[in-house]
Motif scaffolding. Structure first.
Motif, PDB file in Angstrom:
ATOM      1  N   UNK B   4       0.828  -1.206   0.000  1.00  0.00           N
ATOM      2  CA  UNK B   4       0.000   0.000   0.000  1.00  0.00           C
ATOM      3  C   UNK B   4       0.861   1.254   0.000  1.00  0.00           C
ATOM      4  N   UNK B   5       1.937   1.221   0.794  1.00  0.00           N
ATOM      5  CA  UNK B   5       2.827   2.382   0.873  1.00  0.00           C
ATOM      6  C   UNK B   5       3.485   2.651  -0.472  1.00  0.00           C
ATOM      7  N   UNK B   6       3.962   1.564  -1.106  1.00  0.00           N
ATOM      8  CA  UNK B   6       4.637   1.732  -2.404  1.00  0.00           C
ATOM      9  C   UNK B   6       3.666   2.312  -3.428  1.00  0.00           C
ATOM     10  N   UNK B   7       2.444   1.740  -3.450  1.00  0.00           N
ATOM     11  CA  UNK B   7       1.444   2.235  -4.399  1.00  0.00           C
ATOM     12  C   UNK B   7       1.120   3.697  -4.130  1.00  0.00           C
ATOM     13  N   UNK B   8       0.961   4.021  -2.833  1.00  0.00           N
ATOM     14  CA  UNK B   8       0.646   5.418  -2.494  1.00  0.00           C
ATOM     15  C   UNK B   8       1.739   6.351  -2.983  1.00  0.00           C
ATOM     16  N   UNK B   9       3.004   5.975  -2.720  1.00  0.00           N
ATOM     17  CA  UNK B   9       4.105   6.848  -3.134  1.00  0.00           C
ATOM     18  C   UNK B   9       4.131   7.015  -4.646  1.00  0.00           C
ATOM     19  N   UNK B  10       3.979   5.896  -5.366  1.00  0.00           N
ATOM     20  CA  UNK B  10       3.990   5.970  -6.828  1.00  0.00           C
ATOM     21  C   UNK B  10       2.887   6.901  -7.338  1.00  0.00           C
ATOM     22  N   UNK B  11       1.654   6.665  -6.836  1.00  0.00           N
ATOM     23  CA  UNK B  11       0.522   7.442  -7.337  1.00  0.00           C
ATOM     24  C   UNK B  11       0.634   8.907  -6.919  1.00  0.00           C
ATOM     25  N   UNK B  12       1.133   9.139  -5.692  1.00  0.00           N
ATOM     26  CA  UNK B  12       1.249  10.522  -5.225  1.00  0.00           C
ATOM     27  C   UNK B  12       2.272  11.281  -6.053  1.00  0.00           C
ATOM     28  N   UNK B  13       3.429  10.660  -6.285  1.00  0.00           N
ATOM     29  CA  UNK B  13       4.463  11.328  -7.093  1.00  0.00           C
ATOM     30  C   UNK B  13       3.937  11.564  -8.507  1.00  0.00           C
ATOM     31  N   UNK B  14       3.248  10.543  -9.061  1.00  0.00           N
ATOM     32  CA  UNK B  14       2.680  10.703 -10.404  1.00  0.00           C
ATOM     33  C   UNK B  14       1.678  11.838 -10.453  1.00  0.00           C
ATOM     34  N   UNK B  15       0.804  11.918  -9.446  1.00  0.00           N
ATOM     35  CA  UNK B  15      -0.223  12.966  -9.441  1.00  0.00           C
ATOM     36  C   UNK B  15       0.419  14.340  -9.369  1.00  0.00           C
ATOM     37  N   UNK B  16       1.424  14.500  -8.486  1.00  0.00           N
ATOM     38  CA  UNK B  16       2.044  15.823  -8.330  1.00  0.00           C
ATOM     39  C   UNK B  16       2.799  16.209  -9.599  1.00  0.00           C
ATOM     40  N   UNK B  17       3.543  15.242 -10.172  1.00  0.00           N
ATOM     41  CA  UNK B  17       4.301  15.552 -11.390  1.00  0.00           C
ATOM     42  C   UNK B  17       3.381  15.963 -12.536  1.00  0.00           C
ATOM     43  N   UNK B  18       2.328  15.155 -12.770  1.00  0.00           N
ATOM     44  CA  UNK B  18       1.441  15.486 -13.885  1.00  0.00           C
ATOM     45  C   UNK B  18       0.705  16.800 -13.615  1.00  0.00           C
ATOM     46  N   UNK B  19       0.376  17.058 -12.327  1.00  0.00           N
ATOM     47  CA  UNK B  19      -0.304  18.323 -12.010  1.00  0.00           C
ATOM     48  C   UNK B  19       0.607  19.502 -12.319  1.00  0.00           C
ATOM     49  N   UNK B  20       1.898  19.360 -11.966  1.00  0.00           N
ATOM     50  CA  UNK B  20       2.852  20.434 -12.293  1.00  0.00           C
ATOM     51  C   UNK B  20       2.935  20.642 -13.799  1.00  0.00           C
ATOM     52  N   UNK B  41      -4.086   8.912 -11.624  1.00  0.00           N
ATOM     53  CA  UNK B  41      -3.418   8.697 -10.336  1.00  0.00           C
ATOM     54  C   UNK B  41      -4.402   8.879  -9.186  1.00  0.00           C
ATOM     55  N   UNK B  42      -5.275   9.888  -9.306  1.00  0.00           N
ATOM     56  CA  UNK B  42      -6.248  10.110  -8.232  1.00  0.00           C
ATOM     57  C   UNK B  42      -7.224   8.941  -8.146  1.00  0.00           C
ATOM     58  N   UNK B  43      -7.610   8.380  -9.301  1.00  0.00           N
ATOM     59  CA  UNK B  43      -8.498   7.218  -9.271  1.00  0.00           C
ATOM     60  C   UNK B  43      -7.828   6.052  -8.550  1.00  0.00           C
ATOM     61  N   UNK B  44      -6.510   5.878  -8.793  1.00  0.00           N
ATOM     62  CA  UNK B  44      -5.779   4.841  -8.084  1.00  0.00           C
ATOM     63  C   UNK B  44      -5.783   5.073  -6.592  1.00  0.00           C
ATOM     64  N   UNK B  45      -5.609   6.324  -6.175  1.00  0.00           N
ATOM     65  CA  UNK B  45      -5.636   6.637  -4.745  1.00  0.00           C
ATOM     66  C   UNK B  45      -7.015   6.361  -4.154  1.00  0.00           C
ATOM     67  N   UNK B  46      -8.081   6.622  -4.938  1.00  0.00           N
ATOM     68  CA  UNK B  46      -9.430   6.333  -4.456  1.00  0.00           C
ATOM     69  C   UNK B  46      -9.594   4.839  -4.188  1.00  0.00           C
ATOM     70  N   UNK B  47      -8.985   4.018  -5.052  1.00  0.00           N
ATOM     71  CA  UNK B  47      -9.068   2.569  -4.825  1.00  0.00           C
ATOM     72  C   UNK B  47      -8.361   2.207  -3.516  1.00  0.00           C
ATOM     73  N   UNK B  48      -7.197   2.821  -3.289  1.00  0.00           N
ATOM     74  CA  UNK B  48      -6.481   2.576  -2.034  1.00  0.00           C
ATOM     75  C   UNK B  48      -7.314   2.995  -0.834  1.00  0.00           C
ATOM     76  N   UNK B  49      -8.150   4.015  -1.012  1.00  0.00           N
ATOM     77  CA  UNK B  49      -8.954   4.537   0.087  1.00  0.00           C
ATOM     78  C   UNK B  49     -10.333   3.889   0.124  1.00  0.00           C
TER      79      UNK B  49
END
Lengths: 101, 174
Positions: B4-20, B41-49
Protein backbone atom coordinates in the motif's frame (compact mmCIF):
# COMPACT_ATOMS: atom_id res chain seq x y z
CA UNK A 1 6.38 3.88 6.82
CA UNK A 2 2.65 3.51 7.17
CA UNK A 3 0.37 5.64 5.01
CA UNK A 4 -1.66 7.86 7.29
CA UNK A 5 -4.47 10.35 6.83
CA UNK A 6 -2.02 13.26 7.10
CA UNK A 7 -0.16 12.03 4.00
CA UNK A 8 -3.31 12.07 1.92
CA UNK A 9 -4.24 15.51 3.24
CA UNK A 10 -0.77 16.84 2.47
CA UNK A 11 -0.95 15.44 -1.06
CA UNK A 12 -4.34 17.10 -1.53
CA UNK A 13 -2.91 20.38 -0.21
CA UNK A 14 0.01 20.17 -2.67
CA UNK A 15 -2.38 19.53 -5.57
CA UNK A 16 -4.57 22.44 -4.45
CA UNK A 17 -1.52 24.72 -4.31
CA UNK A 18 -0.43 23.66 -7.80
CA UNK A 19 -3.95 24.34 -9.10
CA UNK A 20 -4.00 27.75 -7.42
CA UNK A 21 -0.62 28.52 -8.97
CA UNK A 22 -2.03 27.65 -12.39
CA UNK A 23 -5.08 29.87 -11.93
CA UNK A 24 -2.98 32.80 -10.74
CA UNK A 25 -0.03 32.68 -13.14
CA UNK A 26 -1.46 31.47 -16.46
CA UNK A 27 -3.19 33.62 -19.05
CA UNK A 28 -4.69 30.98 -21.28
CA UNK A 29 -8.38 30.70 -20.44
CA UNK A 30 -8.54 26.96 -21.09
CA UNK A 31 -5.48 26.24 -18.93
CA UNK A 32 -7.07 28.23 -16.12
CA UNK A 33 -10.20 26.10 -16.47
CA UNK A 34 -8.08 22.95 -16.18
CA UNK A 35 -6.32 24.33 -13.10
CA UNK A 36 -9.71 24.87 -11.47
CA UNK A 37 -10.49 21.22 -12.22
CA UNK A 38 -7.25 20.29 -10.48
CA UNK A 39 -8.30 22.23 -7.37
CA UNK A 40 -11.73 20.57 -7.35
CA UNK A 41 -10.05 17.18 -7.58
CA UNK A 42 -7.73 17.86 -4.68
CA UNK A 43 -10.76 18.64 -2.53
CA UNK A 44 -12.35 15.38 -3.71
CA UNK A 45 -9.24 13.53 -2.55
CA UNK A 46 -9.61 15.13 0.88
CA UNK A 47 -13.23 13.99 1.07
CA UNK A 48 -12.38 10.41 0.09
CA UNK A 49 -9.45 10.22 2.52
CA UNK A 50 -11.61 11.50 5.37
CA UNK A 51 -14.41 9.11 4.40
CA UNK A 52 -11.98 6.19 4.75
CA UNK A 53 -10.57 7.35 8.07
CA UNK A 54 -13.90 8.25 9.61
CA UNK A 55 -15.44 5.04 8.20
CA UNK A 56 -18.32 7.18 6.91
CA UNK A 57 -19.61 6.72 3.36
CA UNK A 58 -21.53 9.99 3.28
CA UNK A 59 -18.33 11.84 2.42
CA UNK A 60 -18.11 9.71 -0.73
CA UNK A 61 -21.63 10.82 -1.66
CA UNK A 62 -20.46 14.43 -1.34
CA UNK A 63 -17.69 13.67 -3.85
CA UNK A 64 -20.39 12.46 -6.22
CA UNK A 65 -22.11 15.85 -5.99
CA UNK A 66 -18.83 17.71 -6.45
CA UNK A 67 -18.29 15.70 -9.65
CA UNK A 68 -21.71 16.76 -10.93
CA UNK A 69 -20.99 20.41 -10.19
CA UNK A 70 -17.58 20.11 -11.89
CA UNK A 71 -19.21 18.65 -14.99
CA UNK A 72 -21.75 21.49 -15.10
CA UNK A 73 -18.99 24.03 -14.54
CA UNK A 74 -16.90 22.67 -17.40
CA UNK A 75 -19.88 22.67 -19.78
CA UNK A 76 -20.80 26.29 -19.04
CA UNK A 77 -17.14 27.36 -18.87
CA UNK A 78 -16.41 25.93 -22.29
CA UNK A 79 -19.54 27.54 -23.72
CA UNK A 80 -18.39 30.93 -22.40
CA UNK A 81 -14.93 30.21 -23.80
CA UNK A 82 -16.33 29.49 -27.26
CA UNK A 83 -18.40 32.66 -27.33
CA UNK A 84 -15.37 34.66 -26.15
CA UNK A 85 -13.34 33.09 -28.95
CA UNK A 86 -16.02 34.05 -31.50
CA UNK A 87 -16.26 37.65 -30.30
CA UNK A 88 -12.63 38.41 -29.53
CA UNK A 89 -10.64 35.77 -31.38
CA UNK A 90 -8.33 35.23 -28.44
CA UNK A 91 -7.98 33.08 -25.37
CA UNK A 92 -5.89 35.57 -23.45
CA UNK A 93 -7.58 36.69 -20.25
CA UNK A 94 -6.00 40.12 -20.65
CA UNK A 95 -8.33 40.77 -23.59
CA UNK A 96 -11.34 40.30 -21.31
CA UNK A 97 -11.37 43.54 -19.39
CA UNK A 98 -14.85 44.82 -20.25
CA UNK A 99 -15.95 44.56 -16.61
CA UNK A 100 -12.83 46.21 -15.28
CA UNK A 101 -14.73 49.41 -14.49
CA UNK B 1 7.29 -0.96 3.25
CA UNK B 2 4.04 -2.62 2.41
CA UNK B 3 2.43 -2.75 -0.98
CA UNK B 4 0.00 0.00 0.00
CA UNK B 5 2.83 2.38 0.87
CA UNK B 6 4.64 1.73 -2.40
CA UNK B 7 1.44 2.23 -4.40
CA UNK B 8 0.65 5.42 -2.49
CA UNK B 9 4.11 6.85 -3.13
CA UNK B 10 3.99 5.97 -6.83
CA UNK B 11 0.52 7.44 -7.34
CA UNK B 12 1.25 10.52 -5.22
CA UNK B 13 4.46 11.33 -7.09
CA UNK B 14 2.68 10.70 -10.40
CA UNK B 15 -0.22 12.97 -9.44
CA UNK B 16 2.04 15.82 -8.33
CA UNK B 17 4.30 15.55 -11.39
CA UNK B 18 1.44 15.49 -13.88
CA UNK B 19 -0.30 18.32 -12.01
CA UNK B 20 2.85 20.43 -12.29
CA UNK B 21 3.00 19.64 -16.00
CA UNK B 22 -0.67 20.66 -16.39
CA UNK B 23 -0.04 24.16 -15.08
CA UNK B 24 3.35 24.64 -16.77
CA UNK B 25 2.76 23.08 -20.21
CA UNK B 26 2.72 25.81 -22.86
CA UNK B 27 0.21 24.11 -25.15
CA UNK B 28 -3.41 23.51 -24.06
CA UNK B 29 -3.44 20.02 -25.58
CA UNK B 30 -0.43 19.03 -23.48
CA UNK B 31 -2.17 20.36 -20.37
CA UNK B 32 -5.32 18.36 -21.12
CA UNK B 33 -3.37 15.14 -21.69
CA UNK B 34 -1.37 15.56 -18.48
CA UNK B 35 -4.65 16.20 -16.66
CA UNK B 36 -5.73 12.70 -17.71
CA UNK B 37 -2.63 11.40 -15.93
CA UNK B 38 -3.53 13.29 -12.77
CA UNK B 39 -7.08 11.92 -12.87
CA UNK B 40 -5.74 8.41 -13.36
CA UNK B 41 -3.42 8.70 -10.34
CA UNK B 42 -6.25 10.11 -8.23
CA UNK B 43 -8.50 7.22 -9.27
CA UNK B 44 -5.78 4.84 -8.08
CA UNK B 45 -5.64 6.64 -4.75
CA UNK B 46 -9.43 6.33 -4.46
CA UNK B 47 -9.07 2.57 -4.82
CA UNK B 48 -6.48 2.58 -2.03
CA UNK B 49 -8.95 4.54 0.09
CA UNK B 50 -11.73 1.95 -0.39
CA UNK B 51 -13.76 3.99 -2.87
CA UNK B 52 -13.91 1.75 -5.98
CA UNK B 53 -17.15 3.26 -7.27
CA UNK B 54 -15.77 6.79 -7.10
CA UNK B 55 -12.58 5.61 -8.83
CA UNK B 56 -14.66 4.27 -11.71
CA UNK B 57 -16.77 7.44 -11.82
CA UNK B 58 -13.62 9.54 -11.76
CA UNK B 59 -12.27 7.77 -14.81
CA UNK B 60 -15.58 7.78 -16.70
CA UNK B 61 -16.63 11.36 -15.96
CA UNK B 62 -13.24 13.07 -15.99
CA UNK B 63 -11.11 11.11 -18.43
CA UNK B 64 -14.06 9.98 -20.52
CA UNK B 65 -16.25 13.07 -20.64
CA UNK B 66 -14.69 16.26 -19.31
CA UNK B 67 -11.21 15.85 -20.80
CA UNK B 68 -12.67 14.70 -24.13
CA UNK B 69 -14.91 17.79 -24.11
CA UNK B 70 -11.88 20.00 -23.38
CA UNK B 71 -9.80 18.36 -26.13
CA UNK B 72 -12.73 18.62 -28.53
CA UNK B 73 -13.03 22.36 -27.92
CA UNK B 74 -9.26 22.88 -28.13
CA UNK B 75 -9.09 21.10 -31.47
CA UNK B 76 -12.31 22.64 -32.79
CA UNK B 77 -11.08 26.16 -32.14
CA UNK B 78 -7.54 25.22 -33.17
CA UNK B 79 -6.13 26.75 -30.01
CA UNK B 80 -2.39 27.09 -29.94
CA UNK B 81 -0.15 28.40 -27.26
CA UNK B 82 -0.63 32.09 -26.61
CA UNK B 83 2.01 34.58 -25.65
CA UNK B 84 1.98 34.54 -21.89
CA UNK B 85 3.42 37.93 -21.27
CA UNK B 86 2.84 38.06 -17.55
CA UNK B 87 4.69 40.88 -15.84
CA UNK B 88 7.26 39.75 -13.33
CA UNK B 89 5.42 41.45 -10.49
CA UNK B 90 2.21 39.56 -11.24
CA UNK B 91 4.05 36.27 -11.61
CA UNK B 92 5.74 36.68 -8.24
CA UNK B 93 2.47 37.80 -6.66
CA UNK B 94 0.68 34.74 -8.06
CA UNK B 95 3.37 32.36 -6.86
CA UNK B 96 3.38 34.10 -3.47
CA UNK B 97 -0.38 33.74 -2.99
CA UNK B 98 -0.31 30.09 -4.11
CA UNK B 99 2.64 29.41 -1.80
CA UNK B 100 0.85 31.12 1.07
CA UNK B 101 -2.23 28.95 0.51
CA UNK B 102 -0.05 25.86 0.45
CA UNK B 103 1.81 26.95 3.60
CA UNK B 104 -1.43 27.62 5.50
CA UNK B 105 -2.80 24.18 4.52
CA UNK B 106 0.48 22.52 5.49
CA UNK B 107 0.53 24.19 8.88
CA UNK B 108 -3.10 23.30 9.54
CA UNK B 109 -2.45 19.63 8.69
CA UNK B 110 0.83 19.36 10.60
CA UNK B 111 -0.54 21.06 13.70
CA UNK B 112 -3.75 19.06 13.60
CA UNK B 113 -2.12 15.73 12.79
CA UNK B 114 -2.15 14.63 16.43
CA UNK B 115 -5.95 14.60 16.52
CA UNK B 116 -6.42 12.89 13.15
CA UNK B 117 -8.15 9.51 13.50
CA UNK B 118 -6.33 6.25 12.98
CA UNK B 119 -7.47 4.12 10.08
CA UNK B 120 -10.47 2.16 11.39
CA UNK B 121 -11.53 -1.20 10.07
CA UNK B 122 -14.37 -0.96 7.59
CA UNK B 123 -16.96 -3.43 6.31
CA UNK B 124 -16.32 -5.25 3.05
CA UNK B 125 -18.95 -3.36 1.09
CA UNK B 126 -17.63 0.08 2.05
CA UNK B 127 -17.81 2.43 -0.92
CA UNK B 128 -19.49 -0.10 -3.19
CA UNK B 129 -22.33 0.90 -5.49
CA UNK B 130 -25.07 -0.64 -3.36
CA UNK B 131 -24.07 1.10 -0.14
CA UNK B 132 -23.57 4.48 -1.82
CA UNK B 133 -26.87 4.09 -3.64
CA UNK B 134 -28.70 3.46 -0.39
CA UNK B 135 -27.41 6.74 1.05
CA UNK B 136 -27.83 8.67 -2.19
CA UNK B 137 -31.46 7.70 -2.68
CA UNK B 138 -32.58 8.08 0.92
CA UNK B 139 -30.88 10.84 2.87
CA UNK B 140 -29.61 12.79 -0.12
CA UNK B 141 -32.58 12.27 -2.43
CA UNK B 142 -33.50 15.97 -2.64
CA UNK B 143 -29.87 16.94 -3.25
CA UNK B 144 -29.73 14.30 -5.98
CA UNK B 145 -32.83 15.72 -7.66
CA UNK B 146 -31.42 19.22 -7.34
CA UNK B 147 -28.29 17.98 -9.10
CA UNK B 148 -30.35 16.85 -12.05
CA UNK B 149 -31.91 20.32 -12.27
CA UNK B 150 -28.41 21.82 -12.10
CA UNK B 151 -27.22 19.65 -14.97
CA UNK B 152 -30.29 20.55 -17.02
CA UNK B 153 -29.68 24.25 -16.34
CA UNK B 154 -26.02 23.87 -17.32
CA UNK B 155 -27.02 22.14 -20.54
CA UNK B 156 -29.56 24.84 -21.48
CA UNK B 157 -27.06 27.53 -20.49
CA UNK B 158 -24.32 26.04 -22.63
CA UNK B 159 -26.62 25.78 -25.65
CA UNK B 160 -27.91 29.32 -25.15
CA UNK B 161 -24.36 30.70 -24.81
CA UNK B 162 -22.96 29.21 -27.99
CA UNK B 163 -26.07 29.78 -30.14
CA UNK B 164 -25.32 32.14 -32.98
CA UNK B 165 -27.13 35.43 -32.65
CA UNK B 166 -29.46 36.68 -35.35
CA UNK B 167 -30.54 33.25 -36.52
CA UNK B 168 -33.86 32.16 -35.14
CA UNK B 169 -33.46 28.44 -34.65
CA UNK B 170 -31.33 28.18 -37.74
CA UNK B 171 -30.40 24.84 -39.22
CA UNK B 172 -26.71 25.38 -38.70
CA UNK B 173 -26.85 26.21 -35.00
CA UNK B 174 -23.26 25.13 -34.62
Amino acid sequence: MQVELAHYLLLAAVLFGIGAMGVLTRKNLITILMSVELMLNSVNLTFVALARHAADQEAQVVVFFVLCVAAAEVAVGLAILISVWRKRGTMNVDALSALKG
Amino acid sequence: MGLETILFLLLAVGAVLTALLVVTSPSPIGSALYLVGTMFCLAGLYVLLAAPFLAAIQMIVYAGAIIVLLLFVIMLLNLRRIDEVLSKGWRIAGLFVAGLTLFALFMAIVRGSSVLPEMPSIPDDFGKVKELGKILFSKYLYAFEATSVLLLAAMIGAVALVRKEGKEGGKDAS
